[in-house]
Design an enzyme around this catalytic site. Structure first.
Site, mmCIF file in Angstrom:
data_model
loop_
_atom_site.group_PDB
_atom_site.id
_atom_site.type_symbol
_atom_site.label_atom_id
_atom_site.label_comp_id
_atom_site.label_asym_id
_atom_site.label_seq_id
_atom_site.Cartn_x
_atom_site.Cartn_y
_atom_site.Cartn_z
ATOM 1 N N ASP A 237 0.830 -1.214 0.000
ATOM 2 C CA ASP A 237 0.000 0.000 0.000
ATOM 3 C C ASP A 237 0.851 1.245 0.000
ATOM 4 O O ASP A 237 0.427 2.307 -0.451
ATOM 5 C CB ASP A 237 -0.931 -0.002 1.210
ATOM 6 C CG ASP A 237 -1.998 -1.040 0.998
ATOM 7 O OD1 ASP A 237 -1.706 -2.229 1.241
ATOM 8 O OD2 ASP A 237 -3.081 -0.682 0.522
ATOM 9 N N ASN A 247 1.984 -3.253 4.068
ATOM 10 C CA ASN A 247 1.001 -4.070 3.339
ATOM 11 C C ASN A 247 0.017 -4.627 4.360
ATOM 12 O O ASN A 247 0.138 -4.391 5.574
ATOM 13 C CB ASN A 247 1.701 -5.186 2.553
ATOM 14 C CG ASN A 247 0.768 -5.857 1.563
ATOM 15 O OD1 ASN A 247 0.052 -5.185 0.820
ATOM 16 N ND2 ASN A 247 0.715 -7.175 1.562
HETATM 17 O O1 MRU Z 1 -7.317 -3.215 3.008
HETATM 18 P P1 MRU Z 1 -7.066 -3.522 1.569
HETATM 19 O O2 MRU Z 1 -7.806 -4.715 1.080
HETATM 20 O O3 MRU Z 1 -7.279 -2.311 0.686
HETATM 21 O O4 MRU Z 1 -5.530 -3.873 1.497
HETATM 22 C C1 MRU Z 1 -4.972 -4.273 0.280
HETATM 23 C C2 MRU Z 1 -3.576 -4.718 0.383
HETATM 24 O O5 MRU Z 1 -3.000 -4.746 1.431
HETATM 25 C C3 MRU Z 1 -2.883 -5.060 -0.902
HETATM 26 O O6 MRU Z 1 -1.933 -6.058 -0.697
HETATM 27 C C4 MRU Z 1 -2.194 -3.818 -1.451
HETATM 28 O O7 MRU Z 1 -3.103 -2.761 -1.565
HETATM 29 C C5 MRU Z 1 -1.556 -4.049 -2.767
HETATM 30 S S1 MRU Z 1 -2.724 -4.278 -4.060
HETATM 31 C C6 MRU Z 1 -1.919 -4.419 -5.509
#
Ligand code: MRU
Length: 348
Positions: A237, A247
């Site tokens: 993220d 992440n």
């Molecule tokens: O809370 P989320 O589902 O938005 O978190 C998503 C993640 O942690 C993903 O691994 C990250 O955004 C990478 S997506 C290519």
């Protein structure tokens, strides 16, 4: 792909509702930027790149409703940006998209009237979506070199087509490896508490005919130690300039287990997920979500009434546990303070 994560459709933002998957495939249509912001916050759409695309589309949609007089337009746009920025704090792609739309607006206003700028903002949001899909393919092409025929890949959360404009980041590496004729198997962590691995990654890989087995998060260490995992690939993220990787919560434990067992741990990320303004991961804001998402699984309560619970939604994996960061502009290896920035700056 057999599904569309997000699209611009006749002035509306169309999203596959990820809260309902895999039980129901339902597309939502939003015609107000506030609804788009709420969809991001509630995680109808989630995953860092997809959040950025949704924000850009929401901004474009909101801009269309603003006055054609310059000052009122700019003031209204600031308000829209502020609403978007409040949705989710960790995914830097959100702020990257807001900034990109804002910079474009200011540049265009030097030469065009507001009506012309509004049209260009819609085009820009659609361009961000198309670019993201191309970027993911390039990530997959750079990353596939690390996957051998017969490998088992462990992944955490969903860094797939559902988390992006399409194709995914970690899953792009899997998809290209498969296209190259390599036989691969994926172990998908279920990813408590939102269950992105169980509900989304397992579903998405099955749609694509990729051999996937679902495990609970606390099995990852066991399978890594047992020699069943050849490599781990996750998304991010927000990654700091020194290679510290934020992440989905639980990623850090996977990285620790991989490190302890000499299993490579890769991060697949568009350069829009790299935040060079932060030297270290300690500066990355970690979203805390509602405790109810921990005390329940779906609608079922699994904890005693009244128990206090915590819900940190992300963790930060120190750069020393990251074997390489795979971007659309190439692969960064340690020492990241020297290798990451040049890849990001290739976009300039
Ligand atoms: O809370 P989320 O589902 O938005 O978190 C998503 C993640 O942690 C993903 O691994 C990250 O955004 C990478 S997506 C290519």
């Amino acid at each position: 792909m057999s599904f569309e994560t997000i699209a611009w459709q006749d002035g509306k933002v169309k999203m596959l509702n990820q809260l309902l998957l895999p039980a129901e495939i339902r597309y939502e249509l939003y015609d107000d930027f506030r609804q788009v912001a709420e969809a991001i916050r509630k995680m109808v759409i989630r995953g860092a790149p997809a959040i950025g695309i949704a924000a850009a589309m929401g901004i474009a949609q909101g801009a269309l409703t603003l006055p054609n007089e310059r000052e009122g337009f700019l003031k209204g746009l600031e308000e829209i940006n502020a609403v978007m920025a409040q949705t989710r704090p960790t995914a830097v792609n959100l702020f990257w998209a807001i900034d990109r739309m804002k910079r474009l607006t200011l540049r265009l206003l030097e030469e065009h009237d507001v009506a012309g700028v509004k049209e260009r903002l819609v085009q820009e949001a659609e361009r961000i979506l198309q670019e993201d899909i191309e970027i993911n393919r390039r990530i997959g092409e750079y990353g596939a070199q690390f996957v051998r025929d017969g490998d088992t890949i462990l992944t955490h959360c969903n860094a797939g087509a559902l988390a992006t404009g399409g194709y995914g980041t970690a899953t792009a590496v899997m998809r290209i490896a498969k296209e190259q004729g390599k036989k691969i198997r994926v172990l998908a962590d279920e990813t408590r508490p939102y269950l992105q691995g169980a509900r989304l990654t397992a579903w998405e890989l099955m749609q694509d005919g990729i051999d996937v087995e679902l495990i609970t998060d606390n099995m990852a260490g066991h399978f890594i130690k047992a020699g069943e995992v050849d490599l781990c690939i996750v998304g991010t993220d927000r990654t700091a300039a020194n290679g510290d990787v934020a992440n989905k919560i639980g990623t850090y434990m996977v990285a620790l287990a991989a490190h302890a067992n000499d299993v490579p741990f890769y991060v697949a990320a568009p350069t829009s997920s790299i935040d060079l303004s932060l030297e270290h991961g300690s500066g990355i804001p970690i979203e805390e979500r509602s405790a109810e998402e921990v005390t329940r699984v779906g609608n079922t309560v699994i904890a005693p009434t009244g128990v206090r619970a915590r819900h940190a939604a992300f963790d930060v994996t120190p750069a020393r546990y990251v074997t390489a960061i795979i971007t659309e502009n190439g692969v960064a290896s340690p020492p990241y303070p020297f290798t990451l920035a040049p890849l990001v700056r290739k976009n300039d």
